[in-house]
Scaffold this motif. Structure first.
Motif, PDB file in Angstrom:
ATOM      1  N   VAL A 106       0.785  -1.153   0.055  1.00 33.39           N
ATOM      2  CA  VAL A 106      -0.033   0.162   0.082  1.00 33.39           C
ATOM      3  C   VAL A 106       0.779   1.155   0.132  1.00 33.39           C
ATOM      4  N   LEU A 107       2.041   1.046   0.873  1.00 33.22           N
ATOM      5  CA  LEU A 107       2.968   2.319   0.808  1.00 33.22           C
ATOM      6  C   LEU A 107       3.480   2.693  -0.494  1.00 33.22           C
ATOM      7  N   ALA A 108       3.944   1.611  -1.346  1.00 31.89           N
ATOM      8  CA  ALA A 108       4.615   1.699  -2.501  1.00 31.89           C
ATOM      9  C   ALA A 108       3.584   2.361  -3.666  1.00 31.89           C
ATOM     10  N   GLY A 109       2.519   1.768  -3.502  1.00 27.16           N
ATOM     11  CA  GLY A 109       1.063   2.191  -4.412  1.00 27.16           C
ATOM     12  C   GLY A 109       1.009   3.803  -3.916  1.00 27.16           C
ATOM     13  N   GLY A 110       0.818   4.150  -2.786  1.00 30.24           N
ATOM     14  CA  GLY A 110       0.477   5.253  -2.530  1.00 30.24           C
ATOM     15  C   GLY A 110       1.732   6.486  -2.891  1.00 30.24           C
ATOM     16  N   ILE A 111       2.918   6.050  -2.613  1.00 33.94           N
ATOM     17  CA  ILE A 111       3.981   6.857  -3.178  1.00 33.94           C
ATOM     18  C   ILE A 111       3.870   7.180  -4.657  1.00 33.94           C
ATOM     19  N   ALA A 112       3.696   5.976  -5.130  1.00 26.55           N
ATOM     20  CA  ALA A 112       3.599   6.110  -6.841  1.00 26.55           C
ATOM     21  C   ALA A 112       2.502   6.758  -7.233  1.00 26.55           C
ATOM     22  N   LEU A 113       1.316   6.665  -6.660  1.00 28.66           N
ATOM     23  CA  LEU A 113       0.074   7.509  -6.829  1.00 28.66           C
ATOM     24  C   LEU A 113       0.393   8.789  -6.590  1.00 28.66           C
ATOM     25  N   LEU A 114       0.750   9.185  -5.525  1.00 25.72           N
ATOM     26  CA  LEU A 114       1.257  10.756  -4.985  1.00 25.72           C
ATOM     27  C   LEU A 114       2.267  11.457  -6.155  1.00 25.72           C
ATOM     28  N   SER A 115       3.334  10.574  -6.431  1.00 27.92           N
ATOM     29  CA  SER A 115       4.220  11.146  -7.266  1.00 27.92           C
ATOM     30  C   SER A 115       3.680  11.528  -8.660  1.00 27.92           C
ATOM     31  N   ARG A 116       2.658  10.674  -9.201  1.00 27.33           N
ATOM     32  CA  ARG A 116       2.107  10.938 -10.640  1.00 27.33           C
ATOM     33  C   ARG A 116       0.960  11.770 -10.691  1.00 27.33           C
ATOM     34  N   HIS A 117       0.041  11.812  -9.573  1.00 25.73           N
ATOM     35  CA  HIS A 117      -1.085  12.784  -9.395  1.00 25.73           C
ATOM     36  C   HIS A 117      -1.216  13.576  -8.254  1.00 25.73           C
ATOM     37  N   GLY A 118      -0.169  13.575  -7.520  1.00 20.93           N
ATOM     38  CA  GLY A 118      -0.187  14.358  -6.371  1.00 20.93           C
ATOM     39  C   GLY A 118      -0.686  15.953  -6.525  1.00 20.93           C
ATOM     40  N   PHE A 119      -0.497  16.655  -7.533  1.00 22.29           N
ATOM     41  CA  PHE A 119      -0.796  18.089  -7.772  1.00 22.29           C
ATOM     42  C   PHE A 119      -1.830  18.099  -8.849  1.00 22.29           C
ATOM     43  N   GLN A 120      -2.703  17.046  -9.061  1.00 24.99           N
ATOM     44  CA  GLN A 120      -3.672  17.379 -10.214  1.00 24.99           C
ATOM     45  C   GLN A 120      -4.922  17.471  -9.150  1.00 24.99           C
ATOM     46  N   PRO A 121      -5.854  18.674  -9.505  1.00 23.53           N
ATOM     47  CA  PRO A 121      -7.055  18.545  -8.941  1.00 23.53           C
ATOM     48  C   PRO A 121      -7.990  17.453  -9.018  1.00 23.53           C
ATOM     49  N   VAL A 122      -8.931  17.308  -7.853  1.00 26.64           N
ATOM     50  CA  VAL A 122      -9.708  16.347  -7.616  1.00 26.64           C
ATOM     51  C   VAL A 122     -10.811  16.460  -8.465  1.00 26.64           C
ATOM     52  N   ALA A 123     -11.473  15.411  -9.195  1.00 24.65           N
ATOM     53  CA  ALA A 123     -12.653  15.723  -9.818  1.00 24.65           C
ATOM     54  C   ALA A 123     -13.732  14.962  -8.987  1.00 24.65           C
ATOM     55  N   PHE A 124     -14.494  15.541  -8.148  1.00 23.47           N
ATOM     56  CA  PHE A 124     -15.495  15.298  -7.579  1.00 23.47           C
ATOM     57  C   PHE A 124     -16.605  14.896  -8.396  1.00 23.47           C
ATOM     58  N   HIS A 125     -17.114  13.804  -8.645  1.00 26.66           N
ATOM     59  CA  HIS A 125     -18.277  13.329  -9.254  1.00 26.66           C
ATOM     60  C   HIS A 125     -18.596  11.860  -8.850  1.00 26.66           C
ATOM     61  N   ASP A 126     -19.707  11.478  -9.102  1.00 22.76           N
ATOM     62  CA  ASP A 126     -20.391  10.339  -8.867  1.00 22.76           C
ATOM     63  C   ASP A 126     -19.752   9.166  -9.470  1.00 22.76           C
ATOM     64  N   GLN A 127     -18.930   8.576  -8.632  1.00 19.36           N
ATOM     65  CA  GLN A 127     -18.149   7.459  -9.092  1.00 19.36           C
ATOM     66  C   GLN A 127     -18.744   6.040  -9.104  1.00 19.36           C
ATOM     67  N   ALA A 128     -20.080   6.058  -8.287  1.00 21.11           N
ATOM     68  CA  ALA A 128     -21.102   5.118  -8.142  1.00 21.11           C
ATOM     69  C   ALA A 128     -21.484   4.370  -9.688  1.00 21.11           C
TER      70      ALA A 128
END
Length: 127
Positions: free
Chosen positions: A30-52
């Protein structure tokens, strides 16, 4: 180690090590995935939409494994969570083997039912 040498304390120590190992490995994944996720997308704005309404390949173990092999950071995080969920299942399976080696029929039967229920829930359960 023979069957007569296998005592409850040895089983408890082995189960404890199994749980520590499972939680440790899942935390590292989980830590490795979290670091990779933040390094790739950490500064992108979050798109809040209905993901259901959105279908995701991360809703199945097969999709998670396929994504993790492709180094998709979200899939790697999901894989770590799946490993965390499987840790107690591994504990029950290990306990079943230990009880069988000790020739303790009652606990083999009880543990078999628990393992069957866990596997049934994971295979056919829906959130």
């Amino acid at each position: 180690m023979s069957v007569s040498d296998l005592n409850d304390e040895d089983v408890e120590q082995s189960v404890g090590r199994l749980l520590q190992l499972g939680v440790g490995i899942s935390a590292l994944v989980v830590l490795a995935g979290g670091i990779a996720l933040l390094s790739r997308h950490g500064f992108q704005p979050v798109a809040f939409h209905d993901q259901a309404q959105i279908a995701s390949p991360l809703w199945s173990v097969h999709g998670i494994l396929r994504g993790a092999v492709a180094l998709d950071s979200s899939a790697v995080i999901q894989l770590g969570l799946v490993l965390l969920i499987l840790t107690p299942v591994a504990r029950v399976a290990f306990s079943l083997i230990a009880f069988a080696r000790q020739r303790d029929g009652l606990y083999v039967a009880i543990t078999s039912v628990v393992l069957a229920l866990l596997l049934f829930g994971f295979a056919w359960g829906r959130a």
